[in-house]
Design a protein around this motif. Structure first.
Motif, mmCIF file in Angstrom:
data_model
loop_
_atom_site.group_PDB
_atom_site.id
_atom_site.type_symbol
_atom_site.label_atom_id
_atom_site.label_comp_id
_atom_site.label_asym_id
_atom_site.label_seq_id
_atom_site.Cartn_x
_atom_site.Cartn_y
_atom_site.Cartn_z
ATOM 1 N N THR A 1 -56.941 39.056 -32.822
ATOM 2 C CA THR A 1 -56.779 39.288 -31.576
ATOM 3 C C THR A 1 -57.833 40.212 -31.015
ATOM 4 O OG1 THR A 1 -54.345 38.542 -31.791
ATOM 5 C CG2 THR A 1 -54.985 39.789 -29.631
ATOM 6 N N GLN A 2 -58.330 39.900 -29.873
ATOM 7 C CA GLN A 2 -59.462 41.067 -29.202
ATOM 8 C C GLN A 2 -58.844 41.917 -28.655
ATOM 9 O OE1 GLN A 2 -62.808 40.283 -30.165
ATOM 10 N NE2 GLN A 2 -61.600 38.840 -31.592
ATOM 11 N N PHE A 3 -58.091 41.960 -27.428
ATOM 12 C CA PHE A 3 -57.374 42.910 -26.886
ATOM 13 C C PHE A 3 -56.439 42.262 -26.082
ATOM 14 C CE2 PHE A 3 -56.716 45.560 -23.284
ATOM 15 C CZ PHE A 3 -56.407 46.664 -23.884
ATOM 16 N N PRO A 4 -55.174 42.867 -25.944
ATOM 17 C CA PRO A 4 -54.751 43.981 -26.940
ATOM 18 C C PRO A 4 -54.438 43.838 -28.041
ATOM 19 C CG PRO A 4 -53.088 43.403 -25.315
ATOM 20 C CD PRO A 4 -54.008 42.692 -24.872
ATOM 21 N N LYS A 5 -54.902 44.656 -29.181
ATOM 22 C CA LYS A 5 -54.708 44.214 -30.579
ATOM 23 C C LYS A 5 -53.421 44.414 -30.952
ATOM 24 C CE LYS A 5 -58.776 44.218 -33.438
ATOM 25 N NZ LYS A 5 -58.998 43.114 -32.868
ATOM 26 N N THR B 1 -48.632 23.478 -19.070
ATOM 27 C CA THR B 1 -48.376 23.862 -20.438
ATOM 28 C C THR B 1 -49.026 25.247 -20.609
ATOM 29 O OG1 THR B 1 -48.483 21.587 -21.214
ATOM 30 C CG2 THR B 1 -48.985 23.428 -22.747
ATOM 31 N N ILE B 2 -48.263 26.050 -21.526
ATOM 32 C CA ILE B 2 -48.874 27.413 -21.781
ATOM 33 C C ILE B 2 -48.849 27.146 -23.426
ATOM 34 C CG2 ILE B 2 -48.019 29.933 -22.275
ATOM 35 C CD1 ILE B 2 -46.171 29.481 -19.751
ATOM 36 N N ALA B 3 -50.245 27.934 -23.812
ATOM 37 C CA ALA B 3 -50.618 27.957 -25.121
ATOM 38 C C ALA B 3 -50.513 29.393 -25.734
ATOM 39 C CB ALA B 3 -51.816 27.265 -25.327
ATOM 40 N N PRO B 4 -49.584 29.615 -26.032
ATOM 41 C CA PRO B 4 -49.437 31.197 -26.540
ATOM 42 C C PRO B 4 -50.145 31.473 -27.973
ATOM 43 C CG PRO B 4 -47.275 30.217 -26.168
ATOM 44 C CD PRO B 4 -48.073 29.083 -26.280
ATOM 45 N N GLY B 5 -50.757 32.601 -28.120
ATOM 46 C CA GLY B 5 -51.355 33.063 -29.146
ATOM 47 C C GLY B 5 -50.332 33.504 -30.193
ATOM 48 N N THR C 1 -53.264 23.572 -18.652
ATOM 49 C CA THR C 1 -53.065 24.217 -20.285
ATOM 50 C C THR C 1 -53.581 25.798 -19.998
ATOM 51 O OG1 THR C 1 -52.809 22.444 -21.378
ATOM 52 C CG2 THR C 1 -52.965 24.510 -22.549
ATOM 53 N N ILE C 2 -52.877 26.631 -20.067
ATOM 54 C CA ILE C 2 -53.168 28.255 -19.882
ATOM 55 C C ILE C 2 -53.080 28.740 -21.353
ATOM 56 C CG2 ILE C 2 -53.068 30.419 -18.755
ATOM 57 C CD1 ILE C 2 -52.409 29.130 -16.342
ATOM 58 N N ARG C 3 -54.012 29.317 -21.784
ATOM 59 C CA ARG C 3 -53.862 29.995 -23.049
ATOM 60 C C ARG C 3 -53.432 31.502 -22.748
ATOM 61 N NH1 ARG C 3 -58.062 28.529 -27.556
ATOM 62 N NH2 ARG C 3 -57.449 30.487 -28.629
ATOM 63 N N ILE C 4 -52.391 32.341 -23.436
ATOM 64 C CA ILE C 4 -52.105 33.460 -23.198
ATOM 65 C C ILE C 4 -52.056 33.975 -24.853
ATOM 66 C CG2 ILE C 4 -49.548 32.751 -23.115
ATOM 67 C CD1 ILE C 4 -49.073 35.343 -21.703
ATOM 68 N N ASP C 5 -53.199 34.675 -24.977
ATOM 69 C CA ASP C 5 -53.316 35.022 -26.463
ATOM 70 C C ASP C 5 -54.101 36.152 -26.722
ATOM 71 O OD1 ASP C 5 -56.048 34.481 -25.627
ATOM 72 O OD2 ASP C 5 -55.975 32.407 -26.533
ATOM 73 N N GLY C 6 -54.611 37.059 -25.737
ATOM 74 C CA GLY C 6 -55.525 38.122 -26.098
ATOM 75 C C GLY C 6 -56.874 37.854 -26.556
ATOM 76 N N ALA C 7 -57.158 36.703 -26.117
ATOM 77 C CA ALA C 7 -58.483 36.244 -26.446
ATOM 78 C C ALA C 7 -58.720 36.048 -27.865
ATOM 79 C CB ALA C 7 -59.569 37.153 -26.041
ATOM 80 N N ILE C 8 -57.899 35.605 -28.487
ATOM 81 C CA ILE C 8 -57.766 35.175 -30.044
ATOM 82 C C ILE C 8 -58.563 33.947 -30.219
ATOM 83 C CG2 ILE C 8 -55.751 33.844 -30.161
ATOM 84 C CD1 ILE C 8 -55.135 35.383 -32.881
ATOM 85 N N ARG C 9 -59.427 34.018 -31.237
ATOM 86 C CA ARG C 9 -59.926 32.722 -31.676
ATOM 87 C C ARG C 9 -59.734 32.776 -33.278
ATOM 88 N NH1 ARG C 9 -59.438 32.331 -27.114
ATOM 89 N NH2 ARG C 9 -60.933 31.621 -25.430
#
Length: 256
Positions: A215-219, A189-193, A244-252
């Motif tokens: 979003t931390q980087f890239p903004k 599973t992919i968990a996009p931001g 499951t892999i997040r792909i999100d620029g380190a967003i929380r």
């Protein structure tokens, strides 16, 4: 799995993340059947992708519709090796809203039917077709890639329905991988931001800009092609399974 000459079915493949995935797989020598409700844009995208792509109108929530789409794929390409589930809808509604109005149960059910039930419906029927494939040198027959969201982990105000469905997609990743392991079929599973897709672009700037700031980087918004690149890596990396892999620029994501 080598992508060359492999056949992928992609739900929601006529736009956004699904279209970008179709483009990435075609670029690597694969073949694509687009499953989508949009019978205007779907054929246009398939034509743009060339002879190794086709379209079949599909309602992911309907068993007969998906069975017909799987049959159309088998008739056109002879096999299914990869299933990528990108079809989905969003919603924004509080559990209890203004004037103490409760969340519309019909809306909740609609989101569940498309995002969660639809994902499982396509995955199970595609996996049954994959089970008929001859295994490769690693005894692999196929791969399912489902799409969740960072909302599965960081659901915001008004996202109870959406987050529930995406949490469900995450939750069934490992059981599906375990169920299908004896058949040589993987599931990830992919968990996009936040990505630059029609779903997000429908939101006003006052909604998008705070998300970009989180979003931390890239903004910036994610590029759909970056999702497609991750799908291709999952296809090619056979040891990646049940994850499951997040792909999100380190967003929380914050509550709002």
């Amino acid at each position: 799995m080598n992508i060359t000459d492999k056949v992928a079915v992609i739900t929601g493949g006529a736009s956004g993340l699904g279209q970008a995935t179709a483009e990435a797989i075609i670029a690597k020598g694969g073949k694509v059947m687009i499953f989508d409700r949009d019978d205007k844009r779907g054929p246009e995208v398939a034509d743009q992708l060339g002879d190794n792509a086709a379209f079949t109108q599909t309602d992911v929530t309907d068993e007969a519709s998906v069975k017909a789409a799987v049959d159309a794929t088998m008739a056109k390409f002879g096999a299914i090796h990869v299933c990528v589930n990108c079809a989905g809808v969003g919603s924004a509604m509080k559990v209890v809203g203004r004037e103490n109005k409760p969340h519309d149960l019909g809306v909740f059910n609609m989101v569940v039917q498309i995002n969660l039930v639809g994902t499982f419906n396509v995955a199970r029927l595609a996996a049954a077709a994959m089970a008929e494939n001859e295994p490769d040198e690693d005894n692999e027959r196929g791969l399912i890639v489902n799409t969740a969201s960072v909302a599965a982990f960081d659901g915001q105000v008004g996202q109870a329905a959406y987050a529930a469905t995406k949490g469900g997609v995450v939750g069934m990743t490992l059981p599906i991988a375990r169920d299908l392991a004896p058949l040589g079929i993987r599931c990830n599973t992919i968990a996009p931001g936040i990505f630059n897709t029609p779903l997000l672009n429908a939101a006003p700037d006052k909604v998008k800009q705070p998300l970009i700031e989180m979003t931390q980087f890239p903004k910036r918004l994610g590029h759909p092609k970056e999702y497609g690149q991750l799908v291709c890596h999952m296809i090619e990396n056979t040891f990646l399974n049940g994850e499951t892999i997040r792909i999100d620029g380190a967003i929380r994501m914050q509550p709002r």
